[in-house]
Design an enzyme around this catalytic site. Sequence first.
Site, PDB file in Angstrom:
ATOM      1  N   ALA A 164      -3.040   0.936   1.305  1.00 12.68           N
ATOM      2  CA  ALA A 164      -1.965   0.323   2.093  1.00 12.68           C
ATOM      3  C   ALA A 164      -1.719  -1.151   1.809  1.00 12.68           C
ATOM      4  O   ALA A 164      -0.866  -1.755   2.445  1.00 12.68           O
ATOM      5  CB  ALA A 164      -2.306   0.473   3.578  1.00 12.68           C
ATOM      6  N   GLY A 185       1.789  -2.898  -3.409  1.00 13.99           N
ATOM      7  CA  GLY A 185       2.667  -1.920  -4.063  1.00 13.99           C
ATOM      8  C   GLY A 185       3.358  -0.954  -3.118  1.00 13.99           C
ATOM      9  O   GLY A 185       3.820  -1.333  -2.031  1.00 13.99           O
ATOM     10  N   LEU A 195      -3.023   5.670  -3.666  1.00 10.61           N
ATOM     11  CA  LEU A 195      -4.118   4.989  -4.369  1.00 10.61           C
ATOM     12  C   LEU A 195      -3.819   4.880  -5.855  1.00 10.61           C
ATOM     13  O   LEU A 195      -3.269   5.797  -6.460  1.00 10.61           O
ATOM     14  CB  LEU A 195      -5.428   5.779  -4.216  1.00 10.61           C
ATOM     15  CG  LEU A 195      -6.065   5.840  -2.834  1.00 10.61           C
ATOM     16  CD1 LEU A 195      -7.374   6.632  -2.911  1.00 10.61           C
ATOM     17  CD2 LEU A 195      -6.318   4.456  -2.272  1.00 10.61           C
ATOM     18  N   TYR A 248       4.867   9.550 -11.007  1.00 11.42           N
ATOM     19  CA  TYR A 248       5.855   8.952 -11.898  1.00 11.42           C
ATOM     20  C   TYR A 248       6.084   9.898 -13.070  1.00 11.42           C
ATOM     21  O   TYR A 248       5.161  10.589 -13.507  1.00 11.42           O
ATOM     22  CB  TYR A 248       5.364   7.582 -12.400  1.00 11.42           C
ATOM     23  CG  TYR A 248       6.373   6.898 -13.285  1.00 11.42           C
ATOM     24  CD1 TYR A 248       7.596   6.486 -12.760  1.00 11.42           C
ATOM     25  CD2 TYR A 248       6.133   6.699 -14.638  1.00 11.42           C
ATOM     26  CE1 TYR A 248       8.549   5.886 -13.565  1.00 11.42           C
ATOM     27  CE2 TYR A 248       7.086   6.094 -15.446  1.00 11.42           C
ATOM     28  CZ  TYR A 248       8.291   5.694 -14.900  1.00 11.42           C
ATOM     29  OH  TYR A 248       9.238   5.099 -15.698  1.00 11.42           O
ATOM     30  N   TYR A 272       2.443   8.248 -20.719  1.00 10.16           N
ATOM     31  CA  TYR A 272       2.450   8.542 -19.290  1.00 10.16           C
ATOM     32  C   TYR A 272       2.499  10.047 -19.006  1.00 10.16           C
ATOM     33  O   TYR A 272       1.472  10.674 -18.815  1.00 10.16           O
ATOM     34  CB  TYR A 272       3.574   7.774 -18.550  1.00 10.16           C
ATOM     35  CG  TYR A 272       3.189   7.618 -17.092  1.00 10.16           C
ATOM     36  CD1 TYR A 272       2.619   6.448 -16.609  1.00 10.16           C
ATOM     37  CD2 TYR A 272       3.285   8.698 -16.213  1.00 10.16           C
ATOM     38  CE1 TYR A 272       2.191   6.344 -15.294  1.00 10.16           C
ATOM     39  CE2 TYR A 272       2.862   8.608 -14.905  1.00 10.16           C
ATOM     40  CZ  TYR A 272       2.321   7.432 -14.445  1.00 10.16           C
ATOM     41  OH  TYR A 272       1.875   7.350 -13.147  1.00 10.16           O
TER      42      TYR A 272
END
Length: 400
Positions: free
Chosen positions: A49, A52, A139, A226, A236
């Site tokens: 938290a 970001g 996270l 993502y 990625y």
Amino acid sequence: MIIQPRTRGFICLTCHPVGTANNVKKQIQYVQSQGAIENGPKKVLVIGASTGFGLSSRIAAAYGSGAATIGVFHGKAPSKGKTANAGWYNTAAFENDAAKDGLYAKSVHGDAFSMEVKEAAAALIKKDLGTVDLIVYSLAAPKRLDPISGTNFSSVLKPIGAPFSNKTVDFHAGTVSNITIQPVEKQEEIDNTIKVMGGEDWKLWIEVLEKAGVLGENVKTVAYSYIGPELTFPIYKNGTIGQAKIDLEKTVPTLNDLMKDVHGAAYVSVNKALVTQSSSAIPVVPLYISLLYKIMKEKGIHEGTIEQAYRLFKERLYTADGAVPVDEAGRIRIDDWEMRDDVQAEVSKLWDIATSENLAEISDIEGYRNEFFELFGFNDPTIDYDVEVDEIVPIASLEK
Ligand code: NAI
């Protein structure tokens, strides 16, 4: 102490408490300017938290729908002559603002991967809120100590199968160069990355919360992912981190099953590429982001984490008719503007011609750099960085 930025690669070792507090305020003001999220969450647990997407999700929930929030984070406390990290100062600032505005906000500080922290969060929910109606899992970590096996796993950011060569940028110097990243050598590297960034820990969280009886009726949980454009696929989407994100998606049905008695629903939300501490560590991606920012700003569709979090809540998770729009794979897409054909076509054209010489002109590398420093409370025009500030800032709810 006098606090100036001190960087090592993509890490900033110092952090300014007033600058970070101003960042939190700006995010709060953004949400307030947008108005209430009708039917928004009321009691929220955010795991990750403090910076970001997680921090912005907490702010969007608190200021968009008046939610009580519990934030779990792993920060560095300040000590005499040593600043805290951004997550610590952000959390302290958020709690202060929330208290002034009559909003419940408490934090759990420690390793979110551990059972102790999960149980502490569940106990705090039980004591203060009874139940939660939203759990945000945000996270981003390089390592995870698995509480079941006691093994320490490290994630890697590597391609799979073949080396990946492409352009990358040193965003401090503004120089573009070619980089070749070697692929994983062993399946173990993929497995370990899945252990750290995949769905296992998300599932453990939901199991602990379910067992403690703190999941409210119609609870929702969302974890962030993502995908991005083809040019970053090897590092990625098709790389080690992408395998962990696939694992996150595979966890969704298991979580839905765990939460069936309370009619809960789990989602993976695919978010936009943004400057955060985590994304600046991925090779190739910062160059892509600096070109993307340029195009999206020109088109008037640029968003930061707070704009993304607000839109995620208002137009995806808590829509007026209660339906949650998802893609063919069941994922929430808040990367829709980033992935627009016109945006990607223009980024791709710029990608092909980007060099050190033209970078300042064709990209928003300056915006990238500014945002990077802003993450740590620097580059705030209202602050005189030659003036002493108190580096010791407590987090109200963590004070004994
Ligand atoms: P970030 O680095 O700003 O935030 C990570 C958060 O995790 C921080 O609050 C940190 O305190 C917490 N954290 C890390 N290890 C912890 C631990 N052991 N115990 C407790 N807290 C811990 O990263 P960012 O970028 O906001 O990433 C959050 C999620 O969003 C990740 O899953 C990432 O893959 C995803 N995402 C990021 C995008 C980007 O461009 N930055 C784009 C789309 C998704």
